[in-house]
Design an enzyme around this catalytic site. Sequence first.
Site, PDB file in Angstrom:
ATOM      1  N   TYR A  72       0.829  -1.207   0.000  1.00  0.00           N
ATOM      2  CA  TYR A  72       0.000   0.000   0.000  1.00  0.00           C
ATOM      3  C   TYR A  72       0.862   1.255   0.000  1.00  0.00           C
ATOM      4  O   TYR A  72       0.728   2.129   0.854  1.00  0.00           O
ATOM      5  CB  TYR A  72      -0.953  -0.040   1.188  1.00  0.00           C
ATOM      6  CG  TYR A  72      -1.798  -1.290   1.171  1.00  0.00           C
ATOM      7  CD1 TYR A  72      -2.841  -1.427   0.264  1.00  0.00           C
ATOM      8  CD2 TYR A  72      -1.513  -2.350   2.028  1.00  0.00           C
ATOM      9  CE1 TYR A  72      -3.598  -2.587   0.218  1.00  0.00           C
ATOM     10  CE2 TYR A  72      -2.271  -3.515   1.986  1.00  0.00           C
ATOM     11  CZ  TYR A  72      -3.312  -3.627   1.082  1.00  0.00           C
ATOM     12  OH  TYR A  72      -4.054  -4.781   1.031  1.00  0.00           O
ATOM     13  N   CYS A  73       1.733   1.341  -0.981  1.00  0.00           N
ATOM     14  CA  CYS A  73       2.695   2.434  -1.110  1.00  0.00           C
ATOM     15  C   CYS A  73       2.475   3.132  -2.442  1.00  0.00           C
ATOM     16  O   CYS A  73       1.999   2.515  -3.403  1.00  0.00           O
ATOM     17  CB  CYS A  73       4.120   1.870  -1.018  1.00  0.00           C
ATOM     18  SG  CYS A  73       5.443   3.061  -1.319  1.00  0.00           S
ATOM     19  N   GLY A  74       2.820   4.406  -2.505  1.00  0.00           N
ATOM     20  CA  GLY A  74       2.725   5.117  -3.767  1.00  0.00           C
ATOM     21  C   GLY A  74       3.615   4.524  -4.841  1.00  0.00           C
ATOM     22  O   GLY A  74       3.383   4.723  -6.035  1.00  0.00           O
ATOM     23  N   THR A  76       4.010   1.256  -5.206  1.00  0.00           N
ATOM     24  CA  THR A  76       3.566  -0.102  -5.506  1.00  0.00           C
ATOM     25  C   THR A  76       3.363  -0.298  -7.004  1.00  0.00           C
ATOM     26  O   THR A  76       3.379  -1.424  -7.500  1.00  0.00           O
ATOM     27  CB  THR A  76       2.268  -0.430  -4.735  1.00  0.00           C
ATOM     28  OG1 THR A  76       2.530  -0.303  -3.330  1.00  0.00           O
ATOM     29  CG2 THR A  76       1.798  -1.842  -4.999  1.00  0.00           C
TER      30      THR A  76
END
Length: 221
Positions: A72-74, A76
């Site tokens: 859930y990372c920018g 990803t």
Amino acid sequence: MTAWLGASYVLPILLVSFVQTNAKPEKTKMDCYKDVKGTIYEYEALTLNGNERIQFKQYPRKHVLFVNVATYCGLTAQYPELNSLQEELKPLGLVVLGFPCNQFGKQGPGENSEILPGLKYVRPGRGYVPNFQLFEKGDVNGEKEQKVFTFLKLSCPHPSEVLGSFRHISWDPVKVHDIRWNFEKFLVGPDGVPVLRWFHRTPISTVKEDILVYLKQLKMK
């Protein structure tokens, strides 16, 4: 008294401005040290499903790319790009290995069993399935960091002098070689020795170009 209070507020602002103005820009990558002792072949890791403990000595003569990943990372969105990188450079001996971690912004929460469904249905979603090996979730910094990451970090200087915001640092002890965020990358040569380290925001296209340049130089030796 009022003048003193005014100065006390202004000074920190000036100091912050000075630090930001004089901070060196991040490099996209760094060469690893030439006098590295040891190889990745001394280490191992448990696969994401917990069914197999893989010893990295099973990758002799391969170019291994270690990546600390999060769901859930920018960044990803790099997952599909890593699939493409694996597919395109596999004929040249590249092996991509992913290591889920929850140390940066708590962006890798949940159990190991939740990671693949999260990738498939949420981020990046659209039925995404990684075509490279993922290992069980673990730390890459601090007291409980995985030993292979201790080795990788000590083998390569970090591309950035900035450790980041203290509100994002949840591990202890904090060291200058620590990984700063999700999706940092280390390339290990065919002899098991680290050769390159990339800043997390370096585009995968740039990583690919750097790897191709490295492979060309290696072939000329």
